[in-house]
Design an enzyme around this catalytic site. Structure first.
Site, short mmCIF file in Angstrom:
data_model
loop_
_atom_site.label_atom_id
_atom_site.label_comp_id
_atom_site.label_asym_id
_atom_site.label_seq_id
_atom_site.Cartn_x
_atom_site.Cartn_y
_atom_site.Cartn_z
N ASP A 426 1.12 -1.15 -0.17
CA ASP A 426 0.06 0.02 0.22
C ASP A 426 0.90 1.23 -0.05
OD1 ASP A 426 -2.33 1.64 0.12
OD2 ASP A 426 -1.93 1.56 2.51
N LYS A 541 -15.62 7.01 -2.26
CA LYS A 541 -14.43 7.95 -2.37
C LYS A 541 -14.79 9.16 -2.25
CE LYS A 541 -11.76 4.87 -5.66
NZ LYS A 541 -10.81 4.30 -4.66
N ASP A 790 -2.18 -0.74 6.20
CA ASP A 790 -2.68 -0.13 7.30
C ASP A 790 -4.20 0.22 7.42
OD1 ASP A 790 -2.83 1.96 5.74
OD2 ASP A 790 -1.24 3.21 7.01
#
Length: 1088
Positions: A426, A541, A790
């Site tokens: 990521d 989003k 994370d």
């Protein structure tokens, strides 16, 4: 269908989504978890699959107690069922729940209340499980090769008495030594268990869980174990519930994953009001251990510790069974082969004795001697030091990784790391510092820095209102402060903005600090009353918040002047913040730098697109801020209802006013470039998987070194052919770098995925959780995949990856799903991979060390004794000493070997082909080292007999029939001396073998055992001294010599083995030189 599931919000699919077609109607009541498909489709959950079964059983029992005619409450025998069926926290109102616990939603509990409840309820932690002491201690004795040692000891005792006629003291001594080794192994197993459990418990203690709690009217971050009933806790997406709680406030998209308790694959929506009389089924109760996968809520703690549902159910459930790891399976496979060979050899000995020797030479091998010989073969063939070396190696490595701030949740993770071939990383918080800062903002056609925006406000001539001014900058700042889920820590408000603590994700923190620079966000929020919120997530989003006007102070700094003049108290202000590519098409107007609203035509759309692309190409994250004024007559329902929320979601789809764009920079971690370079040098592909724009992701990937190709040469989806090329045709250019977005991934067929996995450098942009999961699974077809992340959206792929790696600063759900946690920084992954490879390397070295003397050189004295009628040149007692003492200690210290210089220059291990013990290792251990040690030891023993007047021709096929010229007592004493010489020869040669097998490719001068901290293993020398002391102990104590059949060794036979050992070392140095110098040579192909 449950009405709650029809609302607009986050749709969250589990790991099955990528592989099963979507379904229409679906049952969302908890009873759905009873379907075979939903239970079996889940990955294994902790603590075991028994938890959901027990949970469901208790739930049904509660249902029965609610219907008194089926099972009267007085007849309920299960205490957990009875207690849970009597709870009322879900049926009473939220006000009544607060009253019963004397709590306030605005102020929380006071310090005095907390102190009293800690005394009454204790800490919020489960009671330690009952220890199965008997089972555990029996395991210390009988796991590994303990049973073999015990059976061997019993058989040798039987050989001493009653079979021994007369009883041989040597057999008694041998049996006592086997019993002693049996107890020593148990003691070592006990020590290893204590040591490894201490390491793992310290790791768990390094990962405390924290919660945002209201205490004394101030929000504070507290450890989960400090919570007490009555605490007000704030939960957001990614958090794990620290206790059972009654929901007081929930966002429309708040959903909880209860799979750890129920086994259900789909999260359930949270509600404020009760949906079921069953405490376990209602949705107004949040259960400890479950995760918030979307939305946010405020909860009232109603149960802690053992009183939680998790605590009650876990107490009814057995501990999970621990599966064997792949490395343990490899070792078991190796041991089975060794044991099969051992049993075959014993069978051959028994057959030869039974069919020939017992008839032709009845006095040669007696039954007691036969038993002792078979036991010797068994003990010799089994590598007693291997289980100890395995556990020690994994524990040592886990401890070393902990010191480098790498926490492995299980020892299994250590071994898997060594074979990782692909790392999907990521971006935010992993490659970058997750320390976001707003650097620029664009208002209309005007792009300025944050410092420049402050300057514009200072020189503005517009009329001041409440200390603020009506400009475009001010309207951007207002939307940034209102449409924001982050909160300043009240205890740090007197600090500079950059140093204040903020509760919230990194993006919201950056936008909140940006807004605070232009004025008080607290004052701004006091002017507006929130009526609805839809949290940001990786699917939508964007984030929505709606407000009604509470005070007019900030009206003219939030809206343009005409809008402010026409805004009524009953109107609603819709604010929205999110990805420009999602929201820009919803806008019909925009705000210019002066704060005026103008139509959003095609020319302005192109201008904003260019600004967005410019930000992205600079590696900056771009957010669009917009608003909409909704008149009272445009809304048919009251705030707080699901119909109102549906109306707002519809309103947010069109006629938005674009207030501005903000650019956010998240600096790359300074060590990332070196880390990526090292990992690529180790043959590991490093890919970026992010939700950012393609241009942003590519710019950061190039900066990090993940993509080394110029942007113009990076392939896109068009470079992936849909069908295989003709064999005579070549594909267009090498497959080096690829940039592909999430929507493009949906269009790929199987062949395109196959081609995609061949690329060396890939950036996946705009990906959803389902797409991340698909990426992991595609690369798992041909390799071992590690996934780092994370966030909440990373959890499914972290769980699916062979090694899930979370950051210590990540969300609770990510840490829960991961196998390994990096506490310090991403650079720790280099140490993790290195030590993962070292574990496998060191175990190969252990096996290569144990086989030559421990089985091969000890087996032939027994076989030659049976087949050729030669006296057993190495006594059974000394065989046991080599296996269980001298070799075992040295094998264990090999686990402390440091990484070789090329450990991160090799390709990853192929788990399908590269076995722990392959034909190369066996050839080297038996065919080279074993032959050298066996021939040298036989030669020294028989040469000594020759010098003492007993030529080899006399004992060859003698079967104990000696010439009259040889005195039997002299013959026996000389054989004892020869046996001791054979023993010393093996012990000394093994010292040099120990130095040789320390490295597989590097010279002892390049990887010295001392005087170099990076390569030294000072434990080698105590192990050598220990072996020497064992030899002296059993050979040179006069009182033991007649009992054990040992004898002092002439001094020359202590030094002659040094020459043979030096030959082994020099021979291996030459072999390693050829391997390094000529990597394509036969020597390299035969290298183990």
């Amino acid at each position: 269908m449950d009405e709650l599931e029809l609302k607009h919000g986050v749709k969250w699919d589990d790991e099955e989504t990528a592989t099963r077609p979507s379904r229409g109607l679906r049952r969302t009541h908890s009873g759905g978890s009873m379907s075979i498909r939903s239970v079996r489709s889940r990955r294994e959950v902790d603590p075991s699959i028994a938890l959901p079964i027990q949970y469901r059983t208790v739930s049904y029992q509660i249902e029965e107690t609610k219907q008194g005619d089926i099972v009267p409450p007085s007849e309920v025998k299960d205490k957990a069922t009875k207690d849970l069926s009597e709870l009322e926290w879900h049926t009473i109102s939220t006000d009544e729940a607060l009253r019963r616990l004397s709590a306030s939603i605005t102020d929380g509990l006071s310090e005095e209340q907390v102190a009293r409840r800690v005394k009454e309820y204790g800490q919020n932690a489960p009671s330690p499980p009952k220890s199965r002491a008997l089972q555990k201690y029996l395991g210390y004795f009988f796991k590994g090769f303990g049973p073999v040692l015990l059976v061997g000891a019993i058989l040798v005792f039987v050989s001493w008495k009653p079979l021994g006629q007369p009883p041989a003291l040597a057999n008694l001594a041998l049996a006592i030594v086997l019993v002693a080794v049996f107890f020593i192994q148990a003691a070592f197993n006990m020590f290893q268990d204590w040591s490894s459990s201490r390491v793992m418990s310290s790791i768990k203690n390094m990962l405390p869980e924290y919660s945002i709690v209201m205490r004394n009217g101030v929000q504070a971050s507290l450890a989960a174990q400090e919570l007490v009933p009555g605490d007000i806790v704030y939960i957001k997406a990614g958090n794990k519930l620290p206790a059972d709680m009654r929901f007081l406030q929930v966002s429309s998209d708040a959903k909880f994953d209860r799979s750890i308790l129920t086994g259900e694959s789909l999260p359930l929506a949270a509600t404020v009001n009760s949906t079921d009389e069953n405490y376990l089924e209602t949705r107004c109760i949040g259960l400890q251990g479950t995760h918030c996968v979307s939305g946010s809520c405020t909860g009232l703690v109603v149960a802690t510790g053992d009183r939680t549902v998790f605590g009650r159910i876990a107490a009814l459930t057995n501990e999970p069974k621990v599966k064997m790891t792949t490395l343990e399976k490899e070792i078991l496979f190796f041991v089975i082969i060794i044991c099969s060979i051992m049993l075959t050899m014993i069978a051959i000995v028994l057959i030869i004795w039974g069919t020939w020797l017992r008839v032709a030479h009845p006095g040669w091998i007696s039954v007691p001697n036969l038993i002792v010989g078979c036991v010797s073969v068994a003990i010799a063939f089994i590598p007693e030091g291997l289980p100890i070396a395995l556990t020690a190696g994994l524990t040592i490595t886990a401890n070393l990784m902990r010191k480098h701030k790498v926490l492995c949740k299980s020892l299994k993770t250590v071994e898997t790391l060594g074979s990782v071939s692909v790392i999907c990383s990521d971006k935010t918080g992993t490659l970058t510092e997750n320390r976001m800062t707003v650097t620029d903002c664009t208002i209309g056609t005007h792009t300025i820095t944050v410092d420049g925006a402050e300057g514009e406000l200072e020189v503005s001539t517009a009329p001041a209102i409440a200390g603020m001014v009506t400009t475009g900058v001010d309207q951007v700042r207002a939307i940034a402060g209102l449409c924001n889920a982050a909160e300043f820590d009240a205890t740090t408000m007197d600090l500079p903005i950059e140093n204040r603590r903020v509760f919230g994700d990194a993006t919201d923190q950056a936008v909140l600090r940006f807004s605070e620079r232009f004025g008080s966000v607290h004052h701004l929020r006091q002017c507006w009353q929130k009526t609805y919120e839809l949290g940001f997530n990786s699917k939508n989003k964007f984030m929505i918040r709606t407000f009604s006007m509470f005070r007019k102070d900030c009206l003219k700094v939030t809206l343009s002047e005409p809008e402010a003049d026409n805004f009524h108290t009953s109107d609603t202000l819709l604010t929205i913040k999110g990805a420009p590519d999602v929201l820009m098409n919803r806008c019909s107007s925009f705000v210019n730098n002066a704060g005026d609203v103008h139509p959003f035509d095609l020319e302005m759309r192109v201008a904003f697109e260019n600004v967005k692309d410019t930000y992205s190409s600079q590696g900056k994250r771009c957010l669009l801020l917009a608003r909409k004024v909704i008149r009272q007559d445009e809304l048919q329902h009251q705030a707080g209802t699901s119909q109102f929320e549906d109306e707002i979601n519809v309103q947010a789809k069109s006629d938005l006013t674009l207030v501005g764009l903000v650019a956010i920079v998240d600096p790359l971690r300074p060590e990332i470039r070196e880390v990526v370079s090292t990992l690529r040098g180790a043959g590991i592909k490093v890919f970026m998987v992010t939700g950012d724009f393609s241009l942003t992701a590519l710019a950061i990937a190039q900066d990090a070194g993940i993509v080394s190709t110029a942007a113009s040469l990076v392939h896109n989806v068009s470079a992936l052919p849909r069908e295989e090329f003709d064999k005579d045709l070549k594909h267009s250019g090498p497959r080096t770098a690829l940039l592909i977005s999430g929507p493009e991934l949906l269009t790929l067929n199987e062949y395109q995925w196959k081609v995609l996995t061949e690329y060396e450098e890939i950036v996946f942009a705009r990906t959803t959780p389902e797409q991340k999961l698909r990426i992991v699974r595609e690369f798992q077809v041909d390799g071992v995949v590690a996934m780092t992340g994370d966030g909440v959206n990373d959890a499914p792929s972290l769980k699916a990856a062979d090694v899930g790696i979370a950051l210590g600063c990540g969300s609770d759900i990510a840490i829960e799903a991961a196998d390994m946690v990096l506490l310090d920084s991403f650079s720790s992954i280099v140490e993790a991979v290195q030590y993962g490879r070292v574990v496998f390397d060191n175990l190969k070295k252990v096996i290569c060390y144990l086989l030559p003397a421990g089985s091969f050189a000890e087996f032939w004295p027994v076989m030659t004794n049976v087949v050729f009628g030669i006296p057993q040149i190495l006594s059974s007692f000394l065989m046991i000493i080599i296996c269980c003492f001298t070799d075992c200690a040295a094998a264990t210290v090999l686990s402390y070997e440091k990484p070789e210089a090329d450990v991160l220059l090799r390709k990853p291990r192929n788990v399908k082909k590269d076995r722990l013990v392959d034909w190369r290792l066996v050839l080297h251990a038996y065919g080279v080292l074993g032959m050298i040690e066996t021939i040298a030891s036989f030669s020294m023993a028989y040469w000594y007999l020759e010098r003492k007047g007993i030529p080899f021709s006399v004992i060859w096929f003698s079967f104990g029939n000696l010439p009259d010229t040889i005195d039997p007592d002299y013959y026996a004493a000389t054989l004892n001396e020869a046996s001791s010489i054979y023993f010393v020869n093996l012990v000394v040669m093994q010292w040099f073998n120990l130095l040789a097998v320390r490295t597989r490719r590097w010279s002892i001068f390049q990887h010295p055992p001392a005087l170099n901290k990076k390569t030294q293993n000072l434990y080698l020398f105590p192990a050598i001294v220990f072996a020497l002391s064992m030899a002296i102990l059993w050979l040179y104590i006069p009182q033991l010599q007649p009992v054990l059949g040992t004898s002092p060794v002439p001094v020359e036979h202590w030094f002659l083995p040094f020459a043979f050992g030096l030959f082994i070392l020099l021979f291996d140095e030459g072999r390693k030189f050829l391997v390094r110098r000529y990597p394509a040579s036969i020597a390299a192909k035969l290298a183990w």
